[in-house]
Design a protein around this motif. Structure first.
Motif, mmCIF file in Angstrom:
data_model
loop_
_atom_site.group_PDB
_atom_site.id
_atom_site.type_symbol
_atom_site.label_atom_id
_atom_site.label_comp_id
_atom_site.label_asym_id
_atom_site.label_seq_id
_atom_site.Cartn_x
_atom_site.Cartn_y
_atom_site.Cartn_z
ATOM 1 N N ASN A 67 -12.886 24.948 13.897
ATOM 2 C CA ASN A 67 -14.030 26.146 13.373
ATOM 3 C C ASN A 67 -13.973 27.141 14.213
ATOM 4 O O ASN A 67 -14.424 28.209 13.678
ATOM 5 C CB ASN A 67 -15.043 25.398 14.055
ATOM 6 C CG ASN A 67 -15.499 23.799 13.234
ATOM 7 O OD1 ASN A 67 -14.662 23.960 12.249
ATOM 8 N ND2 ASN A 67 -16.382 23.350 13.968
ATOM 9 N N SER A 68 -13.856 26.985 16.030
ATOM 10 C CA SER A 68 -14.289 28.339 16.340
ATOM 11 C C SER A 68 -12.293 29.488 15.704
ATOM 12 O O SER A 68 -12.768 30.896 15.375
ATOM 13 C CB SER A 68 -13.449 29.015 17.838
ATOM 14 O OG SER A 68 -14.488 27.713 17.856
ATOM 15 N N LYS A 71 -13.194 30.468 12.235
ATOM 16 C CA LYS A 71 -14.260 32.176 12.570
ATOM 17 C C LYS A 71 -13.579 33.412 12.709
ATOM 18 O O LYS A 71 -14.088 34.443 12.210
ATOM 19 C CB LYS A 71 -15.473 31.230 12.844
ATOM 20 C CG LYS A 71 -16.321 32.598 13.324
ATOM 21 C CD LYS A 71 -17.902 32.262 13.271
ATOM 22 C CE LYS A 71 -18.499 31.665 12.354
ATOM 23 N NZ LYS A 71 -19.929 31.407 13.393
ATOM 24 N N ARG A 78 -15.506 40.940 14.923
ATOM 25 C CA ARG A 78 -16.852 40.094 15.576
ATOM 26 C C ARG A 78 -17.210 40.646 16.772
ATOM 27 O O ARG A 78 -16.600 39.668 17.742
ATOM 28 C CB ARG A 78 -17.264 38.214 15.303
ATOM 29 C CG ARG A 78 -18.122 37.318 14.969
ATOM 30 C CD ARG A 78 -18.165 36.081 15.047
ATOM 31 N NE ARG A 78 -19.129 35.475 15.470
ATOM 32 C CZ ARG A 78 -19.885 34.521 16.402
ATOM 33 N NH1 ARG A 78 -18.494 34.702 17.490
ATOM 34 N NH2 ARG A 78 -20.785 34.540 17.148
ATOM 35 N N HIS A 107 -16.569 40.844 6.954
ATOM 36 C CA HIS A 107 -15.577 39.630 5.910
ATOM 37 C C HIS A 107 -14.287 39.513 5.505
ATOM 38 O O HIS A 107 -14.571 40.020 4.547
ATOM 39 C CB HIS A 107 -16.676 38.690 5.398
ATOM 40 C CG HIS A 107 -16.012 37.500 4.030
ATOM 41 N ND1 HIS A 107 -16.755 36.973 3.532
ATOM 42 C CD2 HIS A 107 -15.661 36.986 4.959
ATOM 43 C CE1 HIS A 107 -16.227 36.311 2.845
ATOM 44 N NE2 HIS A 107 -15.408 35.709 4.365
ATOM 45 N N TRP A 111 -13.358 32.121 4.324
ATOM 46 C CA TRP A 111 -14.555 31.178 5.319
ATOM 47 C C TRP A 111 -15.062 30.293 4.455
ATOM 48 O O TRP A 111 -14.986 30.629 3.207
ATOM 49 C CB TRP A 111 -15.551 32.307 6.033
ATOM 50 C CG TRP A 111 -16.506 30.966 6.475
ATOM 51 C CD1 TRP A 111 -17.624 31.290 6.339
ATOM 52 C CD2 TRP A 111 -16.228 31.051 7.545
ATOM 53 N NE1 TRP A 111 -18.477 31.015 7.619
ATOM 54 C CE2 TRP A 111 -17.811 30.286 8.148
ATOM 55 C CE3 TRP A 111 -15.226 30.444 8.571
ATOM 56 C CZ2 TRP A 111 -17.987 29.439 9.401
ATOM 57 C CZ3 TRP A 111 -15.109 29.787 9.824
ATOM 58 C CH2 TRP A 111 -16.294 29.035 9.653
#
Length: 351
Positions: A67-68, A71, A78, A107, A111
């Motif tokens: 998941n990391s 992202k 980020r 973005h 995602w």
């Protein structure tokens, strides 16, 4: 209880190689997310890590890494700041940390919400972690996802409808009508014990104020008690980067949350307190609302959907009263539960 008093007798390996738990949380977060040292997750997470979100559960290191990594690709710039780390001792070899963050990013990659839009977004969130023996053993994550979609120009109802089919975290149906592990059990006296375990008996007057706020104001609707518990200059920072200033607006903001679920059962699931010279005394909570979507139609027509809302509030005190609250919950998760229930009603009607 001062930070130094909490550290006395506590095994230094619990937060090594840093000076204290606050530096532990901030430093490894920066190493992973700012310096992109994703491999440091192995240094700071238990291999059997449990992560609880508003959508479901993940277990084990592979899910955290996967998941990391996704992202980081979606939001490679980020960043953000550490708004606060409210930490409290849990035995000689552990502590609870409620890490409030302000996130911002662009973005730039695919995602769960779709292909890159090139748009900037900002939101706030909380990571409520149990650390034992220097490793994060369990984590509750609450993010304001509506704010992200709002900035990206995406329709939150469309995204929520997709989430009603599958969770972006687990890829499985969102569970409603029962308590998944993140919400299981009840904690009737959170001043003594909660999801993070037994807590030390300190800052009792402030803890009792918070319990009274949830019990008398949230549960029993005595909104006229707010001036007794909160400063005249109370400020509530809440979802969609919203702010409520002063007693009257604070009353209305709280009433707005409860109006859509007027039969809500209100539960504090964890309390964590920290008092420091620079930021004063803060009380961090994890809370849960259980009820039905039977009141104000904030998210479309009411349909009696059973709702379980996981949230977090950080309270800052001065002279015995609350002067600041940071209140977080995930509106998209709420909407997904409502849509999921409507889909079930529609399917039953067809049959």
């Amino acid at each position: 209880m001062t930070p130094q008093e909490q550290l006395e007798g506590m095994n230094p390996e619990t937060y090594a190689p840093y000076r204290d738990p606050r530096e532990y949380i901030q430093s490894w977060t920066d190493k992973i997310w700012i310096a992109r040292g994703l491999g440091h997750i192995f240094d700071h997470y238990d291999p059997k890590i449990k992560v609880h979100t508003c959508y479901g559960e993940t277990y084990g290191m592979e899910n955290v890494i996967s998941n990391s990594l996704q992202k980081m690709i979606a939001f490679p710039n980020r960043g953000g700041g550490h708004d606060d780390v409210v930490w409290e001792r849990r035995g000689d070899n552990g502590f609870i940390s409620s890490h409030r963050v302000f996130n911002n990013a662009t973005h730039l990659g695919p995602w769960t919400y779709g292909p890159a839009t090139g748009k900037d977004w900002a939101n706030r969130g909380v990571a409520h972690c149990v650390i034992q023996g220097g490793l994060v053993a369990e984590e509750w994550v609450i993010r304001d996802e509506f704010a992200v979609l709002q900035d990206l120009g995406m329709d939150p109802y469309v995204v929520a409808a997709e989430l009603a089919k599958r969770s972006p975290v687990l890829g499985e149906q969102i569970k409603t009508g029962g308590d998944p592990p993140a919400f299981a059990g009840r904690y009737r006296d959170p001043i003594k014990t909660g999801i993070s375990g037994d807590r030390p008996d300190h800052a009792r007057p402030e803890c009792e104020t918070v319990v009274k706020l949830f019990d008398r104001v949230w549960e029993h609707k005595f909104f006229d008690l707010i001036p007794e518990l909160c400063s005249d200059t109370i400020v509530c920072q809440t979802v969609r980067m919203g702010r409520a200033l002063g007693i009257s607006n604070y009353q209305l903001e709280t009433m707005k949350l409860l109006a859509m679920i007027p039969d809500a059962d209100v539960e504090i699931r964890d309390i964590c307190v920290h008092d420091s010279a620079d930021l004063g005394l803060r009380v961090a909570t994890i809370w849960c609302l259980r009820g039905t979507y039977s009141g104000a139609p904030y998210y479309g027509p009411t349909n009696g959907a059973p709702l379980t809302i996981l949230g977090s509030s950080h309270f800052e005190f001065r002279h015995g009263k609350i002067i600041r609250e940071w209140r977080f919950f995930d509106e998209i998760a709420i909407m997904a539960q409502i849509i999921n229930h409507q889909n079930q009603l529609d399917a039953t009607a067809v049959e």
